[in-house]
Enzyme design. Structure first.
Site, PDB file in Angstrom:
ATOM      1  N   ASN A 108      12.492 -31.440 -57.606  1.00  0.00           N
ATOM      2  CA  ASN A 108      11.397 -30.489 -57.453  1.00  0.00           C
ATOM      3  C   ASN A 108      11.846 -29.457 -56.410  1.00  0.00           C
ATOM      4  OD1 ASN A 108       9.055 -29.093 -57.058  1.00  0.00           O
ATOM      5  ND2 ASN A 108       7.897 -30.785 -56.154  1.00  0.00           N
ATOM      6  N   LYS A 120      10.298 -26.917 -55.522  1.00  0.00           N
ATOM      7  CA  LYS A 120       9.118 -26.318 -54.865  1.00  0.00           C
ATOM      8  C   LYS A 120       9.287 -24.785 -54.851  1.00  0.00           C
ATOM      9  CE  LYS A 120       8.415 -30.590 -52.383  1.00  0.00           C
ATOM     10  NZ  LYS A 120       7.848 -31.284 -51.260  1.00  0.00           N
ATOM     11  N   HIS A 131       0.709 -32.603 -57.810  1.00  0.00           N
ATOM     12  CA  HIS A 131       1.492 -32.751 -56.582  1.00  0.00           C
ATOM     13  C   HIS A 131       0.556 -32.662 -55.377  1.00  0.00           C
ATOM     14  CE1 HIS A 131       4.450 -32.158 -53.452  1.00  0.00           C
ATOM     15  NE2 HIS A 131       5.348 -32.629 -54.301  1.00  0.00           N
ATOM     16  N   GLU A 156       0.847 -31.284 -52.616  1.00  0.00           N
ATOM     17  CA  GLU A 156       0.750 -29.937 -52.034  1.00  0.00           C
ATOM     18  C   GLU A 156      -0.277 -29.102 -52.787  1.00  0.00           C
ATOM     19  OE1 GLU A 156       4.928 -28.926 -52.083  1.00  0.00           O
ATOM     20  OE2 GLU A 156       5.313 -30.367 -50.493  1.00  0.00           O
ATOM     21  N   GLU A 215       4.183 -40.662 -54.792  1.00  0.00           N
ATOM     22  CA  GLU A 215       4.672 -39.923 -53.627  1.00  0.00           C
ATOM     23  C   GLU A 215       3.650 -40.052 -52.488  1.00  0.00           C
ATOM     24  OE1 GLU A 215       7.613 -36.555 -54.795  1.00  0.00           O
ATOM     25  OE2 GLU A 215       5.599 -35.748 -54.789  1.00  0.00           O
ATOM     26  N   GLY A 232       8.775 -34.941 -47.069  1.00  0.00           N
ATOM     27  CA  GLY A 232       9.404 -34.043 -46.104  1.00  0.00           C
ATOM     28  C   GLY A 232       9.375 -34.523 -44.665  1.00  0.00           C
ATOM     29  N   SER A 287      11.007 -38.066 -49.182  1.00  0.00           N
ATOM     30  CA  SER A 287      12.152 -38.226 -48.271  1.00  0.00           C
ATOM     31  C   SER A 287      13.302 -39.037 -48.857  1.00  0.00           C
ATOM     32  CB  SER A 287      11.691 -38.821 -46.935  1.00  0.00           C
ATOM     33  OG  SER A 287      10.865 -37.893 -46.266  1.00  0.00           O
ATOM     34  N   GLY A 337      12.685 -33.783 -53.502  1.00  0.00           N
ATOM     35  CA  GLY A 337      12.407 -32.412 -53.063  1.00  0.00           C
ATOM     36  C   GLY A 337      13.581 -31.853 -52.273  1.00  0.00           C
ATOM     37  N   GLY A 338      13.471 -31.883 -50.954  1.00  0.00           N
ATOM     38  CA  GLY A 338      14.437 -31.257 -50.046  1.00  0.00           C
ATOM     39  C   GLY A 338      15.894 -31.590 -50.351  1.00  0.00           C
TER      40      GLY A 338
END
Ligand code: 13P
Length: 248
Positions: free
Chosen positions: A7, A9, A92, A94, A164, A170, A210, A231-232
């Site tokens: 993802n 983002k 999600h 967010e 998640e 994150g 994470s 993600g990151g």
């Protein structure tokens, strides 16, 4: 085969995506993991072109909950499918928090995604406050039941659940293996109770929050988990290729 979903983002311009995919492709071996890149809407078309014949699937990160033309600034399921995506992330955290998406909206989005032959990556997860007050199971059950309301069992073949925990996204924090195993069992039980034992066993469940190069092997070994939503750590092509290598 494990499913790995990236993802991105709200990251990467089209030229950055191009550079990323050109770096990733030579390192990607088809048939080892089931890989999906969820890119920003603006990069769907170029990504589809660059990923042709690579065996890597394409996804969007959101879908409008309406199907009409009267939603200025939104993107419909028809448009997403037409750009060549086969997946879409829905629910999600967010979006639940920043854009106030509730269970009713998420349910509408899922139905429109399925109508457009898009596979849904349904995100669920508890906040830190909910975890600390021992509400995790209750929250996950409610999120799942609201999201899957009115769906037929055969439609679950096109739903992937991504667990998640909001507190893990994150932050560098992750659940303990035992905790995660128990939570995945709870999710499968909700699907079993609401649909059937076969559905509870069959539904794909991913972990997200994470995930990185160091811990991906640990999550990968957990029976019951079909893959990961990242993600990151997916944003750097070299790092992500290494994660994929470790996983397979
Ligand atoms: P991180 O991997 O950056 O924690 O993000 C997880 C996530 O939100 C993927 O959807």
């Amino acid at each position: 085969m494990k499913k790995i979903i990236a993802n991105f983002k709200m990251n990467k311009t089209n030229s950055e995506i191009k550079e990323y995919i050109m770096k990733l492709l030579p390192k990607f071996e088809q048939g080892k993991v089931d890989l999906v890149l969820c890119v920003p809407f603006t990069a769907l078309t170029i990504s589809k072109f660059l990923l042709a014949d690579s065996g890597i699937n394409l996804g969007a990160q959101n879908i409008c909950d309406e199907d009409d033309g009267k939603s200025t600034g939104e993107i419909s399921g028809t448009m997403i499918k037409n750009c060549g995506a086969d997946y879409v992330i829905v629910g999600h955290s967010e979006r639940r928090v920043k854009f106030k998406e509730n269970g009713r909206i998420i349910n509408k989005k899922i139905k429109l995604a399925l109508k457009n032959r898009l596979k849904v990556v349904l995100c669920i997860g508890e906040s830190l406050a909910e975890k600390n007050t021992l509400k995790t199971n209750e929250v996950l059950k409610a999120q799942l039941e609201e999201a899957l309301k009115g769906l037929y069992e055969n439609e679950l073949d096109n739903i992937i659940i991504a667990y998640e925990p909001v507190w893990a996204i994150g932050t560098g924090k992750t659940p303990l293996v035992k905790e995660l195993e128990n939570t995945i069992k709870v999710i499968r039980k909700v699907v079993t109770d609401d649909f059937s034992p076969k559905a509870g066993e069959k539904i794909e469940i991913l972990y997200g929050g994470s995930v990185d190069l160091k811990n991906c092997g640990t999550f990968c070994k957990i029976k019951n988990i079909n893959g990961m939503l990242i993600g990151g750590a997916s944003l750097d092509a070299d790092n992500f290729s290494q994660i994929i290598k470790n996983i397979k």
